[in-house]
Design a protein around this motif. Sequence first.
Motif, PDB file in Angstrom:
ATOM      1  N   SER A  34      35.299  37.297  34.541  1.00 65.83           N
ATOM      2  CA  SER A  34      36.244  36.677  33.721  1.00 65.83           C
ATOM      3  C   SER A  34      37.654  37.611  34.090  1.00 65.83           C
ATOM      4  O   SER A  34      39.262  37.057  33.820  1.00 65.83           O
ATOM      5  N   VAL A  35      38.049  38.768  34.182  1.00 66.94           N
ATOM      6  CA  VAL A  35      38.709  39.597  34.596  1.00 66.94           C
ATOM      7  C   VAL A  35      39.349  39.276  35.762  1.00 66.94           C
ATOM      8  O   VAL A  35      40.739  39.346  36.044  1.00 66.94           O
ATOM      9  N   VAL A  36      38.681  39.265  37.099  1.00 62.47           N
ATOM     10  CA  VAL A  36      39.171  38.429  37.989  1.00 62.47           C
ATOM     11  C   VAL A  36      40.590  37.374  37.345  1.00 62.47           C
ATOM     12  O   VAL A  36      41.702  37.265  38.193  1.00 62.47           O
ATOM     13  N   GLY A  67      37.319  49.095  36.129  1.00 62.72           N
ATOM     14  CA  GLY A  67      38.291  49.347  36.601  1.00 62.72           C
ATOM     15  C   GLY A  67      37.828  49.247  38.601  1.00 62.72           C
ATOM     16  O   GLY A  67      38.281  49.174  38.910  1.00 62.72           O
ATOM     17  N   GLN A  68      36.791  48.658  38.251  1.00 57.41           N
ATOM     18  CA  GLN A  68      35.711  48.455  39.824  1.00 57.41           C
ATOM     19  C   GLN A  68      37.070  47.440  39.892  1.00 57.41           C
ATOM     20  O   GLN A  68      37.140  47.503  41.002  1.00 57.41           O
ATOM     21  N   VAL A  69      36.516  46.043  39.747  1.00 57.91           N
ATOM     22  CA  VAL A  69      37.711  45.169  39.738  1.00 57.91           C
ATOM     23  C   VAL A  69      39.388  45.645  39.935  1.00 57.91           C
ATOM     24  O   VAL A  69      39.681  45.332  41.451  1.00 57.91           O
ATOM     25  N   TYR A  70      40.032  46.094  39.160  1.00 59.07           N
ATOM     26  CA  TYR A  70      41.233  46.397  39.644  1.00 59.07           C
ATOM     27  C   TYR A  70      41.794  47.636  40.859  1.00 59.07           C
ATOM     28  O   TYR A  70      42.597  46.914  41.421  1.00 59.07           O
ATOM     29  N   GLU A 114      44.105  33.656  44.466  1.00 56.32           N
ATOM     30  CA  GLU A 114      43.120  33.211  45.547  1.00 56.32           C
ATOM     31  C   GLU A 114      41.943  33.775  44.910  1.00 56.32           C
ATOM     32  O   GLU A 114      40.588  33.503  45.202  1.00 56.32           O
ATOM     33  N   TRP A 115      42.158  35.077  44.688  1.00 54.97           N
ATOM     34  CA  TRP A 115      40.992  35.910  43.820  1.00 54.97           C
ATOM     35  C   TRP A 115      39.945  34.901  42.455  1.00 54.97           C
ATOM     36  O   TRP A 115      39.444  34.703  43.042  1.00 54.97           O
ATOM     37  N   LEU A 123      30.921  35.535  41.429  1.00 57.14           N
ATOM     38  CA  LEU A 123      30.632  36.273  40.731  1.00 57.14           C
ATOM     39  C   LEU A 123      29.456  35.530  39.321  1.00 57.14           C
ATOM     40  O   LEU A 123      29.610  35.940  38.293  1.00 57.14           O
ATOM     41  N   GLY A 124      30.144  34.188  39.818  1.00 64.20           N
ATOM     42  CA  GLY A 124      29.598  32.931  38.399  1.00 64.20           C
ATOM     43  C   GLY A 124      30.871  33.143  37.658  1.00 64.20           C
ATOM     44  O   GLY A 124      32.293  33.595  37.304  1.00 64.20           O
TER      45      GLY A 124
END
Length: 129
Positions: A34-36, A67-70, A114-115, A123-124
């Motif tokens: 969702s974040v992506v 934070g990990q995604v960003y 693109e991500w 990621l589902g």
Amino acid sequence: MLKLDTRDFSHSAYKGLQEVKGIVESKNHQKASSVVQGLPSYLSTWGLHRLAGDGKKYQSGDTKYKGQVYQHFLKKLQELSQVAFAFDDCSTLFEMEIHDYTGLNRLAIQLAQEWSFWAEPILGKAEEV
């Protein structure tokens, strides 16, 4: 001038998300998806400097995955663009010339799109956060 092969660009996004999958706890993969998927809108609205700030803000607790995604997104953008900024230090983005920052932000939006395309297969299905 940076020339991009669309296949390399897409492959870079694909690999970046596979790395995110390895970093984020499996219970948070759908939230990370969702974040992506929200990254293109986030960058269009707030810009890279705020993304870097949020990457530092979400370092622990229930929202650590953000934070990990960003931060991983910024790391991959830095590698792809070969622009000298530190993905974990927003001051380097503040110090850039406006022309350079604007070009980098535009590339970031393209990479985020693109991500977003690859988020669900890797990621589902996105889960509301």
